[in-house]
Design an enzyme around this catalytic site. Structure first.
Site, PDB file in Angstrom:
ATOM      1  N   SER A  13       0.645  23.429  33.527  1.00 60.11           N
ATOM      2  CA  SER A  13       1.068  22.165  32.940  1.00 60.11           C
ATOM      3  C   SER A  13       2.323  21.585  33.600  1.00 60.11           C
ATOM      4  O   SER A  13       2.608  20.405  33.423  1.00 60.11           O
ATOM      5  CB  SER A  13       1.326  22.330  31.434  1.00 60.11           C
ATOM      6  OG  SER A  13       2.310  23.310  31.188  1.00 60.11           O
ATOM      7  N   ARG A  16       8.346  23.867  38.732  1.00 56.63           N
ATOM      8  CA  ARG A  16       9.796  23.729  38.851  1.00 56.63           C
ATOM      9  C   ARG A  16      10.289  24.464  40.086  1.00 56.63           C
ATOM     10  O   ARG A  16       9.681  25.442  40.528  1.00 56.63           O
ATOM     11  CB  ARG A  16      10.496  24.278  37.607  1.00 56.63           C
ATOM     12  CG  ARG A  16      10.147  25.730  37.312  1.00 56.63           C
ATOM     13  CD  ARG A  16      10.765  26.208  36.021  1.00 56.63           C
ATOM     14  NE  ARG A  16      10.395  27.608  35.783  1.00 56.63           N
ATOM     15  CZ  ARG A  16      11.052  28.431  34.972  1.00 56.63           C
ATOM     16  NH1 ARG A  16      12.109  27.984  34.308  1.00 56.63           N
ATOM     17  NH2 ARG A  16      10.666  29.663  34.810  1.00 56.63           N
ATOM     18  N   ASP A 238       1.893  34.144  38.729  1.00 63.24           N
ATOM     19  CA  ASP A 238       3.080  33.836  37.933  1.00 63.24           C
ATOM     20  C   ASP A 238       3.397  34.910  36.897  1.00 63.24           C
ATOM     21  O   ASP A 238       4.575  35.197  36.628  1.00 63.24           O
ATOM     22  CB  ASP A 238       2.971  32.458  37.279  1.00 63.24           C
ATOM     23  CG  ASP A 238       1.687  32.212  36.520  1.00 63.24           C
ATOM     24  OD1 ASP A 238       0.900  33.180  36.316  1.00 63.24           O
ATOM     25  OD2 ASP A 238       1.452  31.060  36.116  1.00 63.24           O
ATOM     26  N   THR A 239       2.368  35.548  36.334  1.00 67.29           N
ATOM     27  CA  THR A 239       2.647  36.595  35.359  1.00 67.29           C
ATOM     28  C   THR A 239       3.264  37.819  36.026  1.00 67.29           C
ATOM     29  O   THR A 239       4.143  38.473  35.461  1.00 67.29           O
ATOM     30  CB  THR A 239       1.370  37.012  34.608  1.00 67.29           C
ATOM     31  OG1 THR A 239       0.712  35.839  34.107  1.00 67.29           O
ATOM     32  CG2 THR A 239       1.688  37.925  33.440  1.00 67.29           C
ATOM     33  N   THR A 260       0.950  28.125  29.089  1.00 63.42           N
ATOM     34  CA  THR A 260      -0.368  27.578  28.759  1.00 63.42           C
ATOM     35  C   THR A 260      -1.282  28.695  28.266  1.00 63.42           C
ATOM     36  O   THR A 260      -2.069  28.518  27.344  1.00 63.42           O
ATOM     37  CB  THR A 260      -0.978  26.893  29.993  1.00 63.42           C
ATOM     38  OG1 THR A 260      -0.096  25.850  30.423  1.00 63.42           O
ATOM     39  CG2 THR A 260      -2.333  26.307  29.673  1.00 63.42           C
ATOM     40  N   ASN A 297      -5.604  38.518  27.743  1.00 65.12           N
ATOM     41  CA  ASN A 297      -5.426  37.098  27.984  1.00 65.12           C
ATOM     42  C   ASN A 297      -5.745  36.340  26.694  1.00 65.12           C
ATOM     43  O   ASN A 297      -6.882  36.366  26.223  1.00 65.12           O
ATOM     44  CB  ASN A 297      -6.373  36.660  29.113  1.00 65.12           C
ATOM     45  CG  ASN A 297      -5.922  35.401  29.783  1.00 65.12           C
ATOM     46  OD1 ASN A 297      -5.095  34.678  29.272  1.00 65.12           O
ATOM     47  ND2 ASN A 297      -6.482  35.123  30.948  1.00 65.12           N
ATOM     48  N   GLY A 404       7.872  30.000  30.054  1.00 67.27           N
ATOM     49  CA  GLY A 404       8.297  28.704  29.561  1.00 67.27           C
ATOM     50  C   GLY A 404       8.068  28.479  28.088  1.00 67.27           C
ATOM     51  O   GLY A 404       8.740  27.650  27.469  1.00 67.27           O
TER      52      GLY A 404
END
Length: 409
Positions: A13, A16, A238-239, A260, A297, A404
């Site tokens: 979503s 950065r 990212d995880t 997300t 998940n 986030g």
């Protein structure tokens, strides 16, 4: 001030750019650029605007230069499973179709004609998710086989943006581990499985460890940006990167990487590939140092993001949390992992329909809708932690929430 290091973190979503430097022995972090992300409709498919994403990556780099804080090296992480194909001319073949596209519907059946789901789990350690790369490739093989025939390499999302920056092809281990095509034994692509499924073996280049230096900017990128930089293949799922940041004081810790998606799990030295873990839909994703993120998940904040957008973004997430607190007596809950919430036309309507169908009060206000989402997520987290402790034989006294969405959880 000494050297600067840049982390480009791209989620489903938003993205950065975070600059880091050491000052008096302390790590100083600074967000220099942020941008929106999301899928768009292209030729009837839900796709990522990969050209816009790369423009945003470069824009963040330009912002660093404008601040006089040029990074000496950088790394990119993204969500998992999605990929692009590159042709012999070095250009992308087709669009960057996203994991919420419905092209993978029924593809699990196609794969199971080749290998039973139990055997696939034992072989890869990955839980069955209809959006996994294995099913995306099965869909492409069925609908657009010519794209596979034309391709010279496959690059998952962060690898693709690394390629656009450097002009060099390479595949990183942690992001590849989300594909359901990697062997826990070899820590590389399962080439035998790839051949069994009829995917072209040539497009899967050997996997690189996180920390591998890919190279410097290409001439074109260097000329556009006005400076050079070393690109490092970080833990690019990212995880995997988020878990590295958990401030745990012991080897045994539980975490929720919240965004997300909500990824709830632990780190293990060996994967758990039991029938119990398969039935509970726990997965084993590759992490730094060849450790395994044994996790579940869970749908995550996608639901509240969708609700907020349908309400025309009239409330911030903090305001929705406050409204949910005001509606705390509202009793209804839903199964957040129900497929109906994966990519609905209207998330609000699906939540209301699920409550009505189960005989519960139907949420009407923004606060009631937010409460249903947050409390339902909390119920799912609690159940997942209980199952996690059963399978690992370890009691986890605390859960570290990172990512986030930490402020909303």
């Amino acid at each position: 001030m000494g050297k600067y290091y840049l982390a480009v973190d791209i989620g489903a979503s938003s993205g950065r750019h975070i600059l880091a430097c050491l000052k008096d022995g302390k790590l100083i972090l600074e967000e220099v650029y942020r941008f929106e992300n999301g899928m768009c409709e292209i030729n009837g498919h839900k796709c990522w605007d990969s050209d816009l994403l790369f423009s945003n990556i470069k824009e963040g780099l330009k912002r660093c230069a404008a601040l006089g804080k040029i990074p000496s090296c950088m790394g990119i992480d993204t969500w998992g499973v999605d990929y692009v194909l590159i042709g012999k001319d070095g250009k992308r073949i087709g669009e960057a179709v996203g994991y919420r596209d419905d092209r993978t519907a029924e593809m699990d059946r196609e794969v199971e004609k080749v290998i039973p789901i139990k055997d696939l789990y034992t072989r890869t350690g990955l839980a069955k998710q209809v959006f996994n790369t294995i099913y995306q490739l099965a869909a492409l093989k069925k609908e657009n086989p010519e794209q596979l025939e034309q391709a010279c390499t496959l690059l998952l999302s962060p690898d693709y943006y690394n390629y656009l920056l450097t002009g060099k092809y390479a595949s990183e281990y942690t992001i590849a581990s989300t594909s359901q095509l990697v062997s826990p034994e070899t820590k590389n692509w399962d080439y035998e499985l790839i051949r069994m499924l009829g995917f072209p073996e040539r497009i899967f280049s050997p996997l690189q460890k996180p920390g591998t230096i890919l190279g410097r900017f290409s001439d074109a990128v260097r000329e556009e940006l006005g400076f050079d930089c070393t690109v490092v293949m970080v833990t690019s799922h990212d995880t995997a990167s988020a878990v590295l940041a958990v401030p745990a004081k012991t080897d045994h810790f539980a975490y929720i990487s919240s965004g997300t998606w909500s990824l709830l799990g632990v780190e293990l030295s060996e994967p758990i590939r039991s029938e119990q873990s398969r039935e509970a839909n726990f997965t084993n994703e590759g992490g730094y140092g060849y450790r395994y993120r044994f996790l579940k998940n869970i749908m995550g904040l996608w639901m509240i993001q969708s609700v907020r957008h349908e309400l025309e973004d009239a409330w911030s997430f903090a305001e929705l949390c406050a409204l949910a607190e005001e509606a705390k007596e509202f009793p209804s809950r839903v199964d957040v992992n129900d497929q109906r919430f994966f990519a609905p036309t209207s998330m609000i309507q699906e939540i209301r329909s699920a409550c009505s169908e189960s005989g519960q009060p139907v949420p009407e206000t923004p606060g009631e809708l937010a409460l249903v989402v947050y409390r339902s997520l909390a119920d799912c987290y609690r159940e997942a932690i209980s199952r996690l402790e059963e399978m690992t034989g370890i009691v986890y006294p605390a859960v570290n929430i990172i990512g986030g969405g930490a402020n909303a959880d």
